[in-house]
Design an enzyme around this catalytic site. Structure first.
Site, mmCIF file in Angstrom:
data_model
loop_
_atom_site.group_PDB
_atom_site.id
_atom_site.type_symbol
_atom_site.label_atom_id
_atom_site.label_comp_id
_atom_site.label_asym_id
_atom_site.label_seq_id
_atom_site.Cartn_x
_atom_site.Cartn_y
_atom_site.Cartn_z
ATOM 1 N N CYS A 141 30.302 11.768 1.941
ATOM 2 C CA CYS A 141 29.415 11.371 0.862
ATOM 3 C C CYS A 141 29.063 12.658 0.147
ATOM 4 O O CYS A 141 29.372 13.741 0.630
ATOM 5 C CB CYS A 141 28.123 10.772 1.395
ATOM 6 S SG CYS A 141 28.335 9.242 2.312
ATOM 7 N N GLY A 161 31.957 9.787 -3.195
ATOM 8 C CA GLY A 161 31.463 8.465 -2.812
ATOM 9 C C GLY A 161 31.285 7.599 -4.034
ATOM 10 O O GLY A 161 30.621 8.010 -4.983
ATOM 11 N N ASN A 192 25.448 13.197 4.853
ATOM 12 C CA ASN A 192 26.909 13.119 4.749
ATOM 13 C C ASN A 192 27.460 13.342 6.158
ATOM 14 O O ASN A 192 27.189 14.383 6.762
ATOM 15 C CB ASN A 192 27.419 14.203 3.795
ATOM 16 C CG ASN A 192 28.934 14.383 3.819
ATOM 17 O OD1 ASN A 192 29.429 15.460 3.541
ATOM 18 N ND2 ASN A 192 29.662 13.358 4.157
ATOM 19 N N GLY A 193 28.203 12.379 6.644
ATOM 20 C CA GLY A 193 28.775 12.510 7.981
ATOM 21 C C GLY A 193 28.687 11.207 8.736
ATOM 22 O O GLY A 193 28.458 10.154 8.139
ATOM 23 N N TYR A 232 42.023 16.682 0.579
ATOM 24 C CA TYR A 232 41.762 15.594 -0.370
ATOM 25 C C TYR A 232 40.326 15.442 -0.828
ATOM 26 O O TYR A 232 40.059 15.278 -2.020
ATOM 27 C CB TYR A 232 42.230 14.268 0.263
ATOM 28 C CG TYR A 232 41.716 13.022 -0.441
ATOM 29 C CD1 TYR A 232 42.264 12.611 -1.658
ATOM 30 C CD2 TYR A 232 40.681 12.263 0.104
ATOM 31 C CE1 TYR A 232 41.788 11.475 -2.316
ATOM 32 C CE2 TYR A 232 40.206 11.129 -0.538
ATOM 33 C CZ TYR A 232 40.758 10.736 -1.745
ATOM 34 O OH TYR A 232 40.288 9.626 -2.386
ATOM 35 N N SER A 292 45.023 14.456 -6.719
ATOM 36 C CA SER A 292 44.731 15.511 -5.735
ATOM 37 C C SER A 292 45.920 16.379 -5.354
ATOM 38 O O SER A 292 45.742 17.493 -4.880
ATOM 39 C CB SER A 292 44.112 14.905 -4.478
ATOM 40 O OG SER A 292 42.886 14.317 -4.834
ATOM 41 N N ASP A 324 52.620 14.167 -2.531
ATOM 42 C CA ASP A 324 51.222 13.730 -2.466
ATOM 43 C C ASP A 324 50.479 14.633 -1.496
ATOM 44 O O ASP A 324 51.098 15.298 -0.658
ATOM 45 C CB ASP A 324 51.110 12.257 -2.039
ATOM 46 C CG ASP A 324 49.842 11.614 -2.622
ATOM 47 O OD1 ASP A 324 48.986 12.357 -3.150
ATOM 48 O OD2 ASP A 324 49.704 10.378 -2.544
HETATM 49 O O1 LIG Z 1 48.141 6.606 1.953
HETATM 50 P P1 LIG Z 1 46.917 6.126 1.228
HETATM 51 O O2 LIG Z 1 46.069 5.272 2.113
HETATM 52 O O3 LIG Z 1 47.236 5.490 -0.069
HETATM 53 O O4 LIG Z 1 45.986 7.383 0.969
HETATM 54 C C1 LIG Z 1 46.408 8.601 0.419
HETATM 55 C C2 LIG Z 1 46.292 8.604 -1.080
HETATM 56 O O5 LIG Z 1 44.925 8.334 -1.492
HETATM 57 C C3 LIG Z 1 44.403 9.450 -2.194
HETATM 58 O O6 LIG Z 1 44.467 9.250 -3.596
HETATM 59 P P2 LIG Z 1 43.252 8.669 -4.479
HETATM 60 O O7 LIG Z 1 43.769 7.692 -5.417
HETATM 61 O O8 LIG Z 1 42.161 8.188 -3.590
HETATM 62 O O9 LIG Z 1 42.616 9.935 -5.229
HETATM 63 P P3 LIG Z 1 43.189 11.089 -6.159
HETATM 64 O O10 LIG Z 1 43.252 10.545 -7.554
HETATM 65 O O11 LIG Z 1 42.162 12.175 -6.012
HETATM 66 O O12 LIG Z 1 44.523 11.544 -5.680
HETATM 67 C C4 LIG Z 1 45.285 10.610 -1.798
HETATM 68 O O13 LIG Z 1 45.298 11.607 -2.788
HETATM 69 C C5 LIG Z 1 46.638 9.967 -1.650
HETATM 70 O O14 LIG Z 1 47.242 9.802 -2.910
HETATM 71 N N1 LIG Z 2 30.763 9.194 4.407
HETATM 72 C C1 LIG Z 2 29.532 9.517 4.747
HETATM 73 O O1 LIG Z 2 29.161 10.675 4.815
HETATM 74 C C2 LIG Z 2 28.651 8.351 5.088
HETATM 75 C C3 LIG Z 2 27.280 8.668 5.600
HETATM 76 C C4 LIG Z 2 26.716 7.551 6.474
HETATM 77 N N2 LIG Z 2 27.414 7.504 7.747
HETATM 78 C C5 LIG Z 2 26.820 6.215 5.760
HETATM 79 O O2 LIG Z 2 27.649 5.392 6.113
HETATM 80 O O3 LIG Z 2 26.088 5.998 4.816
HETATM 81 MG MG LIG Z 3 45.999 10.580 -4.565
#
Ligand SMILES: O=P(O)(O)OC[C@H]1O[C@H](OP(=O)(O)OP(=O)(O)O)[C@H](O)[C@@H]1O
Ligand SMILES: NC(=O)CC[C@H](N)C(=O)O
Ligand SMILES: [Mg+2]
Length: 506
Positions: free
Chosen positions: A2, A28, A102-103, A259, A305, A367
């Protein structure tokens, strides 16, 4: 993961917190919340949705005060996306306390029992953050006598939190009328940094998950909060800090660098962007070893990413780098969306292929990671539909084979495409012609090369090593079971209880 932020200022902080949350939105997308502190107490607004949808003008107007905190939420194992679990959380004793986290706490279930039986505190949701704020409040009560509070008591309470709580937690909390507190778990898994700004009215401090929030708002980055350390900034802007853990060690989450974090952030002394370039460099060496030269015509990133890694990989292999997929900037990150149906649909809505870049070519798609395989499966198909002759896939992260229990929502083994599969089997699953994965050691090296002081990482989803030492097979089975058999929503539970009672009356 988060995004969290806290500010102590001499002017109203509502807009500053809103802007900080926008800079942390990538951490988030499920819910957002802001709480501010003023002479009359706290004001808070939180709801499910993106920052821009959660806060309307009227909500912003109702958040006065010169200190405050905010959170963007991505729910983790054990908790749900329900509105009740949006953060921050409030408790009213021994002081007014607001907390955002966060966590993920790995002993939340045991703490819930302790809360009820020993600490006599009522919990109203399934959120581990509600558990955390109550543990902290209970320990603060034990550490104080009378009505006043000093930093020593706050640090004593944090030290007790470290003793009772397991898992990962980067926390910002506000104590009504006193100040802002930030602390990080003794393993330093989730990130948090401290920034400073000198204004006409005096100094301002900001605590945030990522340095991008500080930089984007004109704050000077001072340092990262150390694992186990607590920082308390009183409402006059005086800063106190103390190490509150017995044996703190720094083990930042490797997936932040792969990521989660923004590339323009620096986490624990390592630039996320520079680490991603290194990932591309090491991955290039592996591609050189595994794919015959001349077999690749062009390298393409899967936006967003993977861009730095793909770019560096192409450079090292002396290959053309092209943007063959265009991303719709109005669709959020798919990996952190709740529910596989939504994620799958979003990949095609989010990415579209430029046919001319693919026709008759052998393409290497890069990726940052393959987790559930949602993106890679769709993307390989799209590349073929666009006319690619051969589709080779490379991942800047190693295979994700183990569930994550420290704040990334990957609780069940079956949903991970690499769980129980060889690389060849994953390659077949995503229908690619060849697949190259980064090695775990090279991933870690990509970050250590940027900051040699970073030697240990929380990389459990890649190497199965759960550094907090409390993760048993039984625990993993339980969270997996909970995910596959979700509890009825609170409303349903109340209704069924009501029906039961009515039936008894009949
Ligand atoms: O194998 P998967 O379960 O699909 O997860 C991996 C993918 O999800 C993320 O992209 P995302 O669209 O969340 O964000 P980005 O635009 O920052 O790349 C990550 O960068 C990969 O592309
Ligand atoms: N991803 C997170 O850091 C989540 C924080 C907390 N465990 C929640 O679920 O709200
Ligand atoms: Mg991606």
């Amino acid at each position: 993961m988060c995004g969290i932020v806290g500010v102590v200022s001499h002017s109203p902080v509502n807009q500053l917190l809103y802007d900080a949350l926008l800079l942390l939105q990538h951490r988030g997308q499920d819910a957002a919340g802001i709480a501010t502190n003023h002479a009359n107490g706290f004001s808070m607004h939180k709801a499910n949705g993106l920052v821009r949808d959660v806060f309307r003008t009227r909500n912003m107007r109702s958040l006065p005060g010169n200190t405050g905190l905010g959170q963007v939420r991505y729910p983790t194992a054990g908790s749900s996306s329900s509105e009740e679990e949006a953060q921050p959380f409030y408790v009213n004793a021994p002081f007014g306390i607001i907390l955002a986290h966060n966590g993920n706490l790995t002993n939340a279930e045991q703490l819930k029992v302790e809360m009820f039986k020993n600490d006599r505190r009522h919990l109203n949701t399934d959120s581990d953050t509600e558990v955390l704020v109550n543990v902290f409040a209970h320990e603060l009560q034990q550490a104080t006598t009378g009505y006043s509070l000093d930093p020593a008591a706050v640090f004593k309470a944090v030290a007790m939190v470290h003793k009772r709580v397991r898992g990962s937690y980067a926390v910002v909390a506000q104590i009504a009328g006193y100040g802002l507190l930030g602390f990080r778990d003794p393993y330093g898994i989730r990130p948090m940094c401290l920034g400073f700004n000198e204004t006409d009215k005096g100094s301002e401090y900001m605590l945030a998950s990522e340095s991008v929030a500080l930089e984007g708002l004109g704050f000077r980055f001072l340092r990262d909060v150390m694992p186990g350390e607590a920082i308390f900034i009183d409402n006059d802007g005086k800063l106190y800090n103390q190490q509150c853990a017995d044996n703190p060690t720094l083990n930042p989450c490797a997936f932040e660098f792969v990521y989660l974090a923004r590339p323009d952030s620096v986490i624990d002394g390592a630039s996320v962007y520079a680490s991603r370039l290194k990932m591309g460099e090491y991955l290039a060496e592996k591609v050189r070893r595994e794919i015959a030269s001349g077999e690749i015509d062009v390298v393409m990133p899967i936006p967003d990413s993977s861009r730095p890694a793909a770019m560096e990989l192409a450079l090292k292999l002396n290959l053309d780098y092209r943007e063959g997929f265009i991303k719709n900037r109005y669709i959020g990150r798919t990996f952190i969306m709740p529910g596989q149906g939504l994620r799958k649909k979003s990949v095609r809505q989010k990415l579209n292929a430029i046919g001319s870049e693919f026709k008759g070519k052998s393409v290497l798609l890069v990726d940052d990671s393959i987790v559930r395989g949602t993106t890679s499966r769709e993307i390989v198909q799209m590349a073929r539909e666009a006319g690619a002759k051969r589709v080779i896939f490379a991942s800047a992260a190693p295979p994700v084979k183990f569930p994550n229990v420290y704040g990334i929502d990957m609780p069940t083994r079956d949903e991970l495409i690499a769980y129980g599969r060889t690389d060849e089997e994953v390659c077949r699953e995503i229908t690619a012609d060849a697949l190259v994965y980064q090695d775990v050691e090279d991933l870690k090296r990509s970050i250590s090369d940027i900051n040699p002081a970073l030697r240990n990482f929380e990389a459990s989803c890649f190497d199965g090593n759960y550094i907090t030492g409390d993760i048993s097979r039984d625990y993993l089975d339980r969270i997996e079971f909970a995910r596959k058999n979700p509890k009825p929503a609170l409303e349903d539970a109340v209704r069924s209880q009501l029906n039961l009672n009515l039936a008894r009356v009949d």
